[in-house]
Write an enzyme that holds these catalytic residues in place. Structure first.
Site, PDB file in Angstrom:
ATOM      1  N   SER A  26       0.916  -1.172  -0.098  1.00 57.55           N
ATOM      2  CA  SER A  26      -0.155   0.143  -0.153  1.00 57.55           C
ATOM      3  C   SER A  26       0.869   1.163   0.111  1.00 57.55           C
ATOM      4  CB  SER A  26      -0.905   0.099   1.117  1.00 57.55           C
ATOM      5  OG  SER A  26      -1.388   1.185   1.356  1.00 57.55           O
ATOM      6  N   ILE A  27       0.780   1.971  -1.006  1.00 57.55           N
ATOM      7  CA  ILE A  27       1.418   3.239  -1.058  1.00 57.55           C
ATOM      8  C   ILE A  27       1.295   3.980   0.110  1.00 57.55           C
ATOM      9  CG2 ILE A  27       1.794   2.936  -3.518  1.00 57.55           C
ATOM     10  CD1 ILE A  27       0.243   5.472  -3.715  1.00 57.55           C
ATOM     11  N   ASP A  28       0.153   4.139   0.786  1.00 52.31           N
ATOM     12  CA  ASP A  28      -0.394   4.990   1.751  1.00 52.31           C
ATOM     13  C   ASP A  28       0.166   4.951   2.933  1.00 52.31           C
ATOM     14  OD1 ASP A  28      -1.770   6.243  -0.133  1.00 52.31           O
ATOM     15  OD2 ASP A  28      -3.818   5.032   0.349  1.00 52.31           O
ATOM     16  N   ARG A  43       5.653  31.695  -7.714  1.00 53.07           N
ATOM     17  CA  ARG A  43       4.600  31.146  -7.679  1.00 53.07           C
ATOM     18  C   ARG A  43       4.007  30.439  -6.339  1.00 53.07           C
ATOM     19  NH1 ARG A  43       4.081  29.056 -13.894  1.00 53.07           N
ATOM     20  NH2 ARG A  43       3.371  30.675 -14.820  1.00 53.07           N
ATOM     21  N   ARG A  97      -6.485   9.015   0.804  1.00 54.38           N
ATOM     22  CA  ARG A  97      -8.113   9.170   0.966  1.00 54.38           C
ATOM     23  C   ARG A  97      -8.266   8.913   2.627  1.00 54.38           C
ATOM     24  NH1 ARG A  97     -11.168   5.380  -2.277  1.00 54.38           N
ATOM     25  NH2 ARG A  97      -9.359   4.026  -2.139  1.00 54.38           N
ATOM     26  N   ARG A 110      -1.091  27.716  -8.613  1.00 54.54           N
ATOM     27  CA  ARG A 110      -1.381  26.697  -9.417  1.00 54.54           C
ATOM     28  C   ARG A 110      -1.903  25.504  -8.552  1.00 54.54           C
ATOM     29  NH1 ARG A 110       0.509  28.476 -14.473  1.00 54.54           N
ATOM     30  NH2 ARG A 110       0.108  30.688 -14.365  1.00 54.54           N
ATOM     31  N   ARG A 142       1.951   5.705  -8.003  1.00 55.63           N
ATOM     32  CA  ARG A 142       1.917   4.235  -8.285  1.00 55.63           C
ATOM     33  C   ARG A 142       3.184   3.745  -9.215  1.00 55.63           C
ATOM     34  NH1 ARG A 142      -1.919   2.199  -5.008  1.00 55.63           N
ATOM     35  NH2 ARG A 142      -3.759   3.312  -4.578  1.00 55.63           N
TER      36      ARG A 142
END
Length: 422
Positions: free
Chosen positions: A114-116, A151, A160, A242, A251
């Site tokens: 899981s990359i989270d 910027r 999430r 931006r 991923r």
């Protein structure tokens, strides 16, 4: 098994025997060569019944599952139902009684991909470090543009339900502000953020970086989006702003050295665990703790992970941070300490002078060490100095106080009184 649980349910050519050569030359390949897929069928008993039948046909009674908490929860349910599934298959005539006895137990070991980094019980999940590399590469590329045009960039990263990627990338790139699901900003954050951005510009900083986890919320559990932040900065400060949404680029790419080694060690431990398992052995998950591969009860880790979300739903955000683990909590405290400068009249004064000196050959990351040492020293009220060119510069008096143009080494004052040398 190609296509994950879907392949296990479909059977046939989706379950193939692997050999030594079939897994050669894949270490450097991103993603998964055997594929993955979400599977609604496996959520039902009927789907799990088909999967059990396909495994029994091939004599498979050991399952190594690489996935997130949902995938591992499904594997544990499958294991608990195994004897009942085999009994039903026998009653339906799909397998005989001898096969029921021969394959009476299913052993399950999980690894978290899981990359989270959103699974409790492990310091790091497979894929997280590589995702961080992608994020930092994008931030570094953005910074040259942002500095040229003065910027503000709002960068949205995945997460999430977990803000690990946002937090660690903010710490690694020195972001001005970060938004996390586990630690929402206090009431009135809009004004505080705008003040900090304007103060940084006043100090001649030519760019601002704000990092937002896609699941960022406020203290009332209402979403904070990257577009809302952009609108706020444009309206209140008038800065050219931006938004960059990284999406699935996080991923992609080749795995980092850390991920290759982590996954290799976990894979070894997972198979050893399966070989040592008995019918009484509970399902376990292979985790990383203190740089060691360890086995933890799968059910407990899944429950802890679900407890984090429950704490956030109930707005117990301090509990959510604590449940994420010591690493997450430490990173959050470190970010706050290095990113937020107190007003000078609130910083306690000390009589300690601290000098920072690099000795030996250069190495990537040394500037981060200097930055953190200086900022922490300043926040503690110490007077900070930089010594250029190691001990040779020390002998020549190449000492610069903070506030001078570090990096030039020109017109450096001599320091008469020393407190500490770092």
């Amino acid at each position: 098994m190609p296509k994950g649980y879907q392949g296990m349910v479909d059977g046939g050519s989706n379950i193939v025997e692997a050999n030594w050569e079939s897994v050669s030359s894949i270490l450097q390949v991103g993603g998964t060569i055997i594929g993955s897929a979400r599977c609604k069928a496996f959520r039902t008993r009927e789907g799990r019944l088909k999967a059990a039948g396909n495994l029994v046909q091939r004599g498979i009674t050991n399952l190594c599952v690489i996935g997130g908490d949902g995938s591992l929860t499904g594997a544990n349910i499958f294991r608990k139902e195994w004897s009942g599934l085999l009994k039903e298959l026998a009653e339906n005539g799909d397998i005989d009684r001898e096969e029921v006895q021969e394959h009476a137990y299913l052993n399950v070991v999980g690894m978290v991909g899981s990359i989270d980094n959103d699974f409790c019980g492990t310091d790091m999940t497979i894929g997280t470090d590589s995702a961080l590399h992608r994020i930092i590469e994008v931030v570094d590329a953005i910074m040259t543009t942002a500095q040229s045009h003065q910027r503000t960039f709002v960068l949205e990263v995945m997460g999430r339900h977990c803000g690990y990627l946002a937090l660690v990338s903010a710490l690694a790139c020195g972001a001005d502000w970060v938004f996390l699901p586990e630690s929402p900003p206090e009431e009135g954050w809009q004004e505080k953020m705008c003040v900090k951005l304007s103060e940084n510009r006043a100090r001649k900083k030519r760019l601002n970086i704000i990092i937002v986890a896609e699941g960022a919320i406020d203290t009332q559990n209402k979403p904070i989006t990257s577009e809302q932040i952009k609108e706020l900065v444009v309206t209140q400060l008038g800065y050219d702003t931006r938004v960059t949404i990284l999406g699935h680029v996080q991923r992609g790419g080749t795995p980092s050295a850390f991920d290759r080694i982590l996954a290799s060690r976990m894979g070894v431990e997972a198979v050893v665990a399966l070989l040592q398992a008995t019918p009484e052995t509970p399902a376990c998950v292979v985790s990383l703790s203190g740089n060691q591969a360890v086995r933890l009860p799968l059910v407990e880790c899944v429950q802890m992970t679900q407890d984090v979300q429950k704490a956030m739903d109930e707005r117990r955000f301090k509990d959510a941070v604590r449940l994420r683990g010591r690493s997450f909590e430490s990173n959050l405290n470190t970010y706050k300490r290095l990113a937020i400068k107190m007003p000078d009249d609130q910083i306690p004064k000390s009589n300690c002078n601290v000098a920072v000196i690099n000795v030996g050959a250069p190495a990537a990351g040394m500037n981060a060490a200097v930055r953190s040492a200086v900022r922490v020293g300043i926040s503690e009220g110490h007077k900070m100095f930089a010594i250029y060119d190691g001990f040779e510069g020390f002998a020549k008096g190449q000492v610069s106080p903070r506030g001078a143009s570090w990096g030039t080494g020109a017109s450096l004052p001599r320091l008469e009184t020393w407190g500490r040398v770092m």
